[in-house]
Structure formats: structure tokens, C-alpha cells
Write a protein that holds these residues in place. Structure first.
Motif, PDB file in Angstrom:
ATOM      1  N   ALA A  26      39.668-100.334  47.434  1.00  8.56           N
ATOM      2  CA  ALA A  26      39.714-100.765  48.884  1.00  8.56           C
ATOM      3  C   ALA A  26      38.866-101.290  49.499  1.00  8.56           C
ATOM      4  O   ALA A  26      39.097-102.225  50.586  1.00  8.56           O
ATOM      5  CB  ALA A  26      40.270 -99.377  49.395  1.00  8.56           C
ATOM      6  N   GLY A  29      39.158-104.868  49.931  1.00  7.46           N
ATOM      7  CA  GLY A  29      40.146-105.289  50.465  1.00  7.46           C
ATOM      8  C   GLY A  29      41.512-105.423  49.987  1.00  7.46           C
ATOM      9  O   GLY A  29      42.648-105.938  50.318  1.00  7.46           O
ATOM     10  N   ARG A  31      45.023-103.530  48.887  1.00  6.97           N
ATOM     11  CA  ARG A  31      45.707-102.478  49.041  1.00  6.97           C
ATOM     12  C   ARG A  31      45.876-101.403  47.932  1.00  6.97           C
ATOM     13  O   ARG A  31      46.471-101.802  47.050  1.00  6.97           O
ATOM     14  CB  ARG A  31      47.095-102.902  49.428  1.00  6.97           C
ATOM     15  N   GLU A  63      46.989 -92.915  55.217  1.00  8.08           N
ATOM     16  CA  GLU A  63      45.900 -93.865  55.104  1.00  8.08           C
ATOM     17  C   GLU A  63      44.501 -93.050  55.509  1.00  8.08           C
ATOM     18  O   GLU A  63      44.339 -92.439  56.538  1.00  8.08           O
ATOM     19  CB  GLU A  63      46.033 -95.003  56.150  1.00  8.08           C
ATOM     20  N   ALA A  65      41.330 -94.489  54.738  1.00  7.74           N
ATOM     21  CA  ALA A  65      40.291 -95.508  55.201  1.00  7.74           C
ATOM     22  C   ALA A  65      40.908 -97.028  54.959  1.00  7.74           C
ATOM     23  O   ALA A  65      42.140 -96.811  54.637  1.00  7.74           O
ATOM     24  CB  ALA A  65      39.258 -95.688  53.976  1.00  7.74           C
ATOM     25  N   PRO A  66      40.280 -97.745  55.538  1.00 14.08           N
ATOM     26  CA  PRO A  66      40.991 -99.231  55.483  1.00 14.08           C
ATOM     27  C   PRO A  66      41.408 -99.637  54.241  1.00 14.08           C
ATOM     28  O   PRO A  66      40.666 -99.652  53.176  1.00 14.08           O
ATOM     29  CB  PRO A  66      40.081 -99.978  56.100  1.00 14.08           C
ATOM     30  N   HIS A  67      42.833-100.061  54.056  1.00 10.60           N
ATOM     31  CA  HIS A  67      43.230-100.203  52.793  1.00 10.60           C
ATOM     32  C   HIS A  67      43.416 -99.261  51.907  1.00 10.60           C
ATOM     33  O   HIS A  67      44.105 -99.428  50.613  1.00 10.60           O
ATOM     34  CB  HIS A  67      42.581-101.405  52.198  1.00 10.60           C
ATOM     35  N   ASP A 297      32.961 -93.000  51.566  1.00 10.67           N
ATOM     36  CA  ASP A 297      31.586 -93.726  51.389  1.00 10.67           C
ATOM     37  C   ASP A 297      30.915 -93.115  50.429  1.00 10.67           C
ATOM     38  O   ASP A 297      30.511 -94.007  49.424  1.00 10.67           O
ATOM     39  CB  ASP A 297      30.952 -93.838  52.849  1.00 10.67           C
TER      40      ASP A 297
END
Length: 404
Positions: A26, A29, A31, A63, A65-67, A297
Motif C-alpha cells: 500500500a 500506492g 490498492r 480502510e 491507511a491510504p490504499h 508504519d
């Protein structure tokens, strides 16, 4: 779309490695969906997130985290969608037999239902076109192997026995209902079983295809290594590609006190065996962390160090564990990778258009394509961890004069 499955003995950290791999994908970037087939869901805990589905009824992934999306399957909902017709019939039979309704409902829940339904959920996501990457945190090894063997086992029943049973029930239903007092299954039951098989068969085709692979997670211990070796053999038997091994929780060698130094020495010996056992496969290593990696993270950082510049989403190389070659002399040779296996450990039989292969406690019924089914088995041997079955034109039938 890339699919990566992680499995290993319970307690080796496969959920952490799966979660980290998904977080790394992710971060690039892509998906990414991470889904669990393990009834003991722990992915949400690893990410430090609310359980997937807690805010949307389980209908859609959450979701985190982003993606990056997480789903812990609502087994009850999927069970009702895929098993309801079959369960209703079984409940009617148990009711006619006088069983308590609560006990009957417990009896009609298939073992491993959550894992099976999670695979059906995976099929839906793969068909949606919504994802670039799907990471699957599988159940511990033994449950995963039974699960991945299910589509072929159910397929044999569906293709051979179910049509016969269906015809018999249609012809004898009035007589049987009166004689036994037990309701006979209707077309809805047979259709539900057939539909379930079709969906599982699609799952098998998806997970044994060129864009899917299994990654074995282990810790450097002799018992864990032995199970990983058996898993590798069994996954190859059923046509699944293994593209790497993760050796997790390795003690750092620097500044080791006497107690830890003994562990370092023991693990070093096992790691040498891992490299030898899985020669040809990349072995990724991860040291014991100073603190439990929790959160997107921390997990992404763990995966970054684990893969050390290698692409964790690189497509698996080669033709997979099963292939067919055509020698110049004619006939054909079926090749099936069976690492760590000797010829004495393989039982091979021919039954019509099927090749029946048994290795240890696992059996695979391999339906031969038409081009091979017309040929006769001319011999078999195991060479360098690969079973090779030779097929040749059948001998011409003896004439009457020759027979005399």
C-alpha cells in the motif's frame, strides 16, 4: 492482480509478516486488500485498528491507511448465503429424527466453515477488479492444507456421485418419504452443493494460477522446519506455487549474552538447513524486534527490512509445480514437483481418466486431459524432487489368432 498467501505453524508470526507485506504494498500506492482465513483473527490488532466490518456491518473492507484495506469476513453472513439451502434440508432431517433444534443447528455447521467462506470472499474480491494486490493471512499449516485440498475432493463427489444420487432421489422420493418418514433432498439442495463446488473450483484455479503464490513463514527451530518441509511438499502436490520462505524471529548475533549466544548458535544451524531444504527459493530473514511491531508504519518498516530491496510482489517464476512435456519419441511425461519425497513414499494408481497420487496422508485425484487419458502409464520415478510419470500409446489389442 497479485495474490500472496502466508501460512506456517501457529505462533511463527505469519499474521505479522502478512500485515507488513500488505502495508508495504500500500505504501507503494497499490490498492491493497489484506484478508484472513484464520478463525482467530488478529490482523486488526496488528494494525492497531478497529476490527474490519465493525463500522459497516462487514459488507465492505475497512480502510486502515491510504490504499490499505482490511477485511475480517463476517462468517455468519457468508454462511447463510452459501450454505443456507443445504442447512435447511439437514435441519429438516434432524427434526424428523427428533433431535433438539439447538443441537441440530450446531450439527449442521460444517467444520472449518469460516476458512472456506473466507476463500469464497477472496474469490469475489478477485473478480471485482478493485484491487492490485490481495494478501491472505491463512490459518495454521494443517488447516490451510486441508482447505486447499477441498475443491478437488468435493469435485470428485460432485462429478461422479451427485448426478447418480439426484436421479435416484427424483425416482424414489415418494416411496422413500413414505417409507422412512425422512424428507428427501430437493433440487435446491443439489443446486446449492453444485454451486458451492463451482465457486471453490474457481478459487482453486485462481490460487494455483500464475499470479498467485504461497509464502511459508517459519522460525529457525527443528520442529517448525520439519512442518514447513511437509507443507512445501503438500502444496506442490495440489498444484500451488511456493515462491519464498520467511525465517522470522532470528536472534541478533551481536552483543549476545551466554543464554542468547546459545540460541544464536542453534538458530544458525537450523538456518543452514533452511537454505539447503528450500534451495532455489528466496529465504527472507527477520530479526527479533526490540518491541512488538504494532501499527501500519511499524509493520511496513518490518517488511522493508525483511525483503531488503527484493520485490515482495514479484510474480512467481517458472511453470508451476505441474507441467507436461512431449518427448521426441512420442507419448508424454507428467512432471509434478514433490520436494523431499522419495519414490517409496509415493503411491500411484490409474483409475480411468484419473491419476491417483498419494503422498503421506494427502491424496490428489488428478483428472487427465483428453490427450493423456487415451494413453497408458508406462512408468514413474522420482528425480531431483520431481515425480515423473511417463505415458505411452497403449499396446495394440491382440488378435484372436495371437491370443491362441
Amino acid at each position: 492482480m497479485r495474490i500472496v498467501l502466508f501460512t506456517g505453524k501457529g505462533g511463527v508470526g505469519k499474521s505479522t509478516v502478512a500485515a507488513g507485506t500488505a502495508a508495504l504494498a500500500a505504501a507503494r500506492g497499490l490498492r491493497t486488500l489484506v484478508i484472513s482465513t484464520d478463525a482467530a483473527h488478529s490482523l486488526a490488532d496488528a494494525y492497531g485498528a478497529a476490527p474490519a466490518g465493525s463500522t459497516n456491518g462487514g459488507a465492505e473492507p475497512t480502510e486502515v491507511a491510504p490504499h490499505l484495506f482490511l477485511q475480517q469476513v463476517d462468517a455468519q453472513l457468508r454462511f447463510e448465503q452459501s450454505w443456507a439451502d443445504i442447512q435447511r434440508y439437514l435441519l429438516s432431517v434432524l427434526d424428523a429424527a427428533g433431535m433438539d433444534p439447538v443441537a441440530a443447528e450446531e450439527m449442521t455447521v460444517i467444520p472449518g466453515a469460516e476458512e472456506v467462506l473466507a476463500l469464497l470472499e477472496l474469490r469475489q474480491h478477485a473478480r471485482s477488479g478493485r484491487w492490485d494486490v490481495i494478501v491472505v493471512d491463512c490459518a495454521p499449516t494443517a488447516e490451510t492444507l486441508r482447505l486447499l485440498a477441498l475443491p478437488e475432493a468435493l469435485g470428485w463427489y460432485i462429478e461422479r456421485l451427485l448426478p447418480i444420487q439426484r436421479r435416484l432421489v427424483r425416482a424414489l422420493r415418494p416411496v422413500l418419504n413414505r417409507a422412512a418418514g425422512v424428507p428427501m433432498p430437493g433440487d435446491a439442495v443439489f443446486d446449492a452443493i453444485t454451486r458451492l463446488h463451482t465457486e471453490l473450483d474457481e478459487v482453486h484455479a485462481l490460487l494455483s494460477g500464475p499470479d498467485a503464490s504461497v509464502r511459508l513463514v517459519l522460525t529457525p527451530e527443528q520442529v517448525v522446519l520439519a512442518e514447513a518441509r511437509r507443507a512445501y511438499t503438500s502444496l506442490c502436490l495440489f498444484g500451488y506455487r511456493v515462491d519464498g520462505v520467511v525465517a522470522n524471529r532470528i536472534f541478533p548475533a551481536s552483543d549476545a549474552d551466554p543464554w542468547r549466544a546459545a540460541w544464536v548458535e542453534a538458530q544458525t544451524g537450523v538456518l543452514a538447513e533452511v537454505a539447503q531444504s528450500f534451495a532455489g527459493l528466496p529465504v527472507f530473514t527477520s530479526e527479533y524486534q526490540p518491541a512488538e511491531p504494532v501499527g501500519v508504519d511499524a509493520l511496513a518498516a518490518l517488511a522493508h527490512d525483511l525483503y531488503d530491496g527484493a520485490d515482495p510482489l514479484a510474480p512467481p517464476l517458472g511453470d508451476g509445480p505441474f507441467r507436461v512435456t512431449r518427448p521426441e519419441a512420442g507419448g508424454a511425461v507428467v512432471h509434478l514437483a514433490l520436494p523431499f519425497v522419495t519414490r517409496a513414499e509415493v503411491d500411484l494408481a490409474r483409475n480411468g481418466d484419473e491419476l491417483v497420487m498419494t503422498v503421506g496422508s494427502y491424496r490428489r485425484l488428478l483428472t487427465l486431459p483428453a490427450g493423456l487419458a487415451r494413453l497408458a502409464v508406462a512408468g514413474a520415478r522420482v528425480v531431483d524432487g520431481e515425480l515423473r510419470v511417463r505415458f505411452a500409446e497403449p499396446a495394440p489389442a491382440a488378435t484372436g489368432k495371437e491370443a491362441r
